[in-house]
Structures are given as C-alpha cells and as structure tokens.
Design an enzyme around this catalytic site. Sequence first.
Site, PDB file in Angstrom:
ATOM      1  CB  SER A  85     -18.221  55.265  54.242  1.00  0.00           C
ATOM      2  OG  SER A  85     -18.759  54.154  53.563  1.00  0.00           O
ATOM      3  CG  HIS A 235     -17.798  50.805  57.252  1.00  0.00           C
ATOM      4  ND1 HIS A 235     -16.734  51.168  56.433  1.00  0.00           N
ATOM      5  CD2 HIS A 235     -18.880  51.506  56.792  1.00  0.00           C
ATOM      6  CE1 HIS A 235     -17.157  52.041  55.530  1.00  0.00           C
ATOM      7  NE2 HIS A 235     -18.433  52.265  55.717  1.00  0.00           N
TER       8      HIS A 235
END
Length: 255
Positions: A85, A235
């Site tokens: 990320s 994610h």
Amino acid sequence: MDILHSQILGQGEPLLILHGFLGMSDNWKTLGNRFAENYEVHLIDQRNHGRSFHDDQFDYEVLAEDLLRYINHHELKTINLLGHSMGGKTAMFFAVTYPNLMHKLLVADISPRYYSAHHQDILDGLNTIDFSVQTSRGAVSDALEAYIPEFGVRQFLLKNVYRKTKDELAFRFNLKVLTDAYDEVGVQLPSLTNFNGDTLFLRGANSGYITDEDHNLINSHFPKAALVTVKNAGHWLHAENPNDFYDYVVSFLGK
C-alpha cells in the site's frame, strides 16, 4: 540525521519490507520470520509510524530519502524491496530514484496511479481519541466503533496504542502530521520515471486497489513487471492469505 527503526531477522541477501499507512513493522513479524529462513529481512518503520522518528515533513520524496539513509547506515549494497500500500508507493519512488541500489522490487496491492482520499472516517475517528478520557484499549476501540465499524480495522489500529507512561496511553504514529499530510499518500508516481529491473505486483483478488486498467500504467513505469493475483484476499493480502503471498514472493525472489 535520524535513522529509521527496524527489526532485522535472518541472514543472506537483504529483503527490506515497508508497511502501509497507519501500520508498522510489527504487522509483518510473522511473514518476516518465514522470509528470514532465506534472507536478511529488515522490517522497517517509516517516519511518523511505529518506533521511527516523528517529523513535520511527509511525502514520498522524503520517505525514499529515509530509506537511502537507512541503506547507507547499514552498509547494504543492493536490496530486494517489498512494500504494501503506502509502503508500495514508497518502494516505487525509491526504485525509480535509486535504481542502482535495487535488485528486485515487489509491490503489494497498490498501483502507480493517483488515489483519492479514502481513509477520512478512520482519521476522523482517531482524532476524537482523548487519552485522558479513553484510558484503556477497550475504551479506545469503543470510541472508534462509531467511525470504524469493522472490527479487524480497529484491531489493526489498536496495535499502535502503547503505554507512554504508567498512567497514559498514546499512539505510536504521528497522528497530527499524518492527518495534515494525508493528501500526499495518494499521489501518483511522477510521469516519465521508470525502473527497468525485475518487478512483481501482487494484488488481492477481492481488492480494488489494482485494476485491469492499471496494467498499461504499471508497464510504462516498470517494463519488466509481472502481476499476480492472490486469491481469497483483499487489500491486506499478506495477512489474509499469507501462504500464497509467501509462495509468490519467494518464487519471484528465487528466479
């Protein structure tokens, strides 16, 4: 100058791992120990996160410079770099800026493109916390629930709560700077920058962070990039399906 805090595990070729926004190196401890069977693993806290220093400056240029100082401090020659990320964006910025220090690049569930703000509820909730009122982790979790209904996300954030003194809790991250500089987290990798080394992008099958439309942009910056999809994962793919994530990483690094 301040040097980033890290945990160093194992021996061998260096593998540096960068956490995401509001995370810390501890998030990677379990996988780090597995990688350390074959590599010298550096679990790094980025500035304003974990046990690393706090500073008013916060953008990917300074995050990449922090990493350069860290590498020089530890006298590393070339590195494998894995980022998730926000950490993946730092890794991309570093690779296009200092390609001579790179061996292989791995980017977990983030694209080089611009991302609009999408953590505002989390930041709003965190900024309501008053540790003179919320004096236990349970009380912090209860206060955050109105803003962050997902139990797993609250547990992830609560890992940042520590006992600053015998009587007072605090956040490890620098909440004020991360709130003020939040727009920096989503910025796009500058155009006409590239890294020509071996690169692997990993995306969660249930995550929308890397889309099929991102392929051309990824390849324009990283001509040798491969993309794999980690099944049964969103994610936080490294936490939700650590076994497949581990297998993809070690297979790529071992080529």
